[in-house]
Motif scaffolding. Structure first.
Motif: not given
Length: 319
Positions: A219-225
């Motif tokens: 739900k709180s996904y942030g960035t894909l590193k």
């Protein structure tokens, strides 16, 4: 005919490497977990017992229709790993193809036996040997996972995941030299505590992977590193650059349009190139043949050279 379905599944890109150590060309499978594994990992799976992992040869053993139906239904390594490797604690990473038996055994037992990387609500106890394959340990995990994702917004309210994303790591271009004259690059994708990686491309500064990796979207996904490393046999792997992917343009566009199969091919969003991101060019979000996709080229950061090409595909929970 049924065995052909198994062979077709094995030919998928994500199933061409071992689910547990990424060794190429796996010839074994765990029928109830639904993953393809190499000979070395197979030996560890056998020690887990059939209540956890039912190991079978893809080519030598006779598979029942039920066993084939199950592994085809799971889909193989990418989907299974998106469940069993959902949460890697800090300091934990997958063993490589040349890992010691001790490292391999510790990881596999943590992954399947004690379920250390699994979403807590999916952890269950092993079942009785009398249970059928579809009621087995791993089937219950898969069924529980799928049932926890409903296309009803009311049921999804408060759920930990909002969807899945399939990332195809297409290729690298002009990557940095980290060995004498070349490098042995591989790519790691990290989203929250999830971490997946490609195979190693030996001695290649312009590798073509075309490998599909699956990640669940919290739900709180942030960035894909995105990180690129040079594989070393006798020392720590060297970093070859990194980048971050903003998932918001794709996810916002996909969720706004709902069922993409209802629309023709069209652009529905865009991640715009800017000084504070790694994009080489603008990255449009498109509906292509009923699927939401986004292609991008990223300039690797904190390194002298290198680019990575990716394709992202949004997979809704009810698909």
């Amino acid at each position: 005919m049924s065995k052909n379905r198994l062979q077709d599944l094995l030919l998928k890109r994500e199933n061409r490497v071992c689910a547990d150590c990424s060794a190429p060309d796996p010839k074994w499978a765990s029928a109830n977990i639904g993953v393809f594994i190499c000979l070395k990992c197979c030996a560890v799976h056998r020690k887990l017992g059939t209540g956890i992992s039912k190991v079978m040869s893809v080519t030598l053993d006779e598979w029942s229709d039920d066993e084939i139906d199950h592994i085809v239904d799971v889909g193989g390594n990418s989907f299974a790993n998106s469940i069993y490797e959902a949460y890697f604690p800090e300091g934990v990473s997958k063993p490589g193809p040349n890992a010691s038996n001790e490292e391999r055994s510790k990881f596999i037992r943590s992954k399947y036996e004690t379920q250390d990387f699994l979403k807590p609500s999916l952890k269950i106890s092993s079942t009785s040997k009398k249970d059928s394959l579809r009621a087995s340990f791993s089937s219950k995990i898969m069924n529980s996972f799928r049932s926890s994702f409903s296309n009803s917004s009311e049921k999804l309210k408060g759920k930990e995941f909002i969807g899945l994303i399939k990332v195809t790591v297409i290729k690298g271009t002009n990557l940095a030299v980290r060995d004498m004259f070349s490098s042995d690059p591989y790519v790691i994708l990290q989203l929250g505590m999830q971490k997946v990686q490609t195979t190693v491309a030996g001695s290649n500064l312009n590798p073509v992977w075309n490998e599909e990796l699956m990640l669940s979207i919290p739900k709180s996904y942030g960035t894909l590193k995105v990180e690129v490393y040079d594989y070393d046999t006798f020392s720590a792997d060297d970093i070859m650059g990194e980048a971050e992917v903003d998932l918001q343009p794709m996810i916002n566009s996909a969720t706004s349009y709902g069922d993409p199969s209802m629309f023709g091919n069209m652009q529905i969003g865009k991640w715009v190139k800017a000084d504070n991101n790694a994009l080489v060019n603008d990255s449009p979000v498109n509906i292509v043949d009923g699927k939401v996709k986004q292609e991008m080229t990223l300039k690797l950061q904190n390194v002298e050279s290198g680019q990575i090409d990716l394709e992202l595909e949004w997979i809704p929970l009810n698909s």
